[in-house]
Design a protein around this motif. Structure first.
Motif, PDB file in Angstrom:
ATOM      1  N   ALA A   9     -15.801  37.679  81.947  1.00  0.00           N
ATOM      2  CA  ALA A   9     -16.050  35.774  82.243  1.00  0.00           C
ATOM      3  C   ALA A   9     -15.001  35.832  83.133  1.00  0.00           C
ATOM      4  O   ALA A   9     -15.301  34.787  84.519  1.00  0.00           O
ATOM      5  N   ALA A  10     -13.399  36.020  82.570  1.00  0.00           N
ATOM      6  CA  ALA A  10     -12.803  35.700  83.831  1.00  0.00           C
ATOM      7  C   ALA A  10     -13.034  35.977  85.138  1.00  0.00           C
ATOM      8  O   ALA A  10     -12.640  35.743  86.574  1.00  0.00           O
ATOM      9  N   LYS A  11     -13.673  37.495  85.228  1.00  0.00           N
ATOM     10  CA  LYS A  11     -13.478  38.371  86.717  1.00  0.00           C
ATOM     11  C   LYS A  11     -14.909  37.873  87.168  1.00  0.00           C
ATOM     12  O   LYS A  11     -14.710  37.816  88.247  1.00  0.00           O
ATOM     13  N   LYS A  12     -16.102  36.961  86.529  1.00  0.00           N
ATOM     14  CA  LYS A  12     -16.842  37.205  87.128  1.00  0.00           C
ATOM     15  C   LYS A  12     -16.701  35.851  88.087  1.00  0.00           C
ATOM     16  O   LYS A  12     -17.114  35.232  89.128  1.00  0.00           O
ATOM     17  N   VAL A  13     -15.909  34.910  87.655  1.00  0.00           N
ATOM     18  CA  VAL A  13     -15.603  33.865  88.591  1.00  0.00           C
ATOM     19  C   VAL A  13     -14.954  34.097  89.794  1.00  0.00           C
ATOM     20  O   VAL A  13     -15.734  33.489  90.926  1.00  0.00           O
ATOM     21  N   SER A  14     -13.686  35.207  90.396  1.00  0.00           N
ATOM     22  CA  SER A  14     -13.568  35.727  91.175  1.00  0.00           C
ATOM     23  C   SER A  14     -14.387  36.523  92.042  1.00  0.00           C
ATOM     24  O   SER A  14     -14.690  36.418  93.386  1.00  0.00           O
ATOM     25  N   VAL A  15     -15.514  37.484  90.987  1.00  0.00           N
ATOM     26  CA  VAL A  15     -16.300  38.276  91.907  1.00  0.00           C
ATOM     27  C   VAL A  15     -17.719  37.053  93.004  1.00  0.00           C
ATOM     28  O   VAL A  15     -18.111  37.499  94.097  1.00  0.00           O
ATOM     29  N   ARG A  16     -17.884  36.266  91.952  1.00  0.00           N
ATOM     30  CA  ARG A  16     -19.039  35.455  92.268  1.00  0.00           C
ATOM     31  C   ARG A  16     -18.965  33.975  93.390  1.00  0.00           C
ATOM     32  O   ARG A  16     -19.957  33.903  94.262  1.00  0.00           O
TER      33      ARG A  16
END
Length: 165
Positions: A9-16
């Protein structure tokens, strides 16, 4: 129903933050992701760090599922080669076939007969997995009893349609 861990979920923020390059739908065995074809070359063509993906995927799925269980995975990759993944709940029929693999192979396509107590216990385990799949706490005491009962009956119906009695 999808599951995403706190790390993903933390990675999702940066990927998006950047535009998404591709969204891959994969089927991977829990805890068994490796560089072998077709998965390794498929990830390699998008230039992501596949070793990082394999390590993340294997550590997260070993905690949740039995090793080797086929999981549906959605892998999001952005233009900067950053990625995150979401796990989708395995189909009930796949879970049943995994639980009764030996019996299904012995039956050779015919009816599979399981002891009543064992069948009910395994259906109860699968129902708990279904009810707590997206929840932070994985305790069956927190599930509403009515919902758990309905889920067990649904799984027993799936057993019947899969010729497991």
């Amino acid at each position: 129903m999808t599951y995403i861990s706190k790390k993903q979920a933390a990675k999702k923020v940066s990927v998006r933050e950047k535009p998404i390059l591709v969204r891959l739908k994969l089927i991977i065995g829990a805890g068994t992701a490796s560089m072998t074809p077709p998965l390794g070359p498929n990830l390699g063509q998008y230039g992501i760090n596949s070793i990082e993906f394999f390590n993340d995927f294997n550590t997260e799925t070993k905690e949740l599922f039995e090793t080797g269980l086929a999981l549906r995975v959605i892998l999001w990759i952005n233009v900067m080669k950053a990625f995150y993944f979401e796990l989708q709940m395995p189909k009930i029929s796949n879970l049943l076939k995994e639980y009764y693999k030996v019996e299904c192979e012995a039956a050779k396509g015919g009816n599979v007969y399981i002891e009543k107590e064992r069948l009910l216990k395994d259906c109860f385990k699968i129902a708990i997995l279904l009810c707590t799949f997206n929840k932070a706490e994985k305790q069956w005491e927190t599930i509403e009893k009515k919902y758990l009962r309905i889920t067990v009956l649904e799984i027993l119906g799936t057993c019947r349609s899969c010729k497991i009695y």
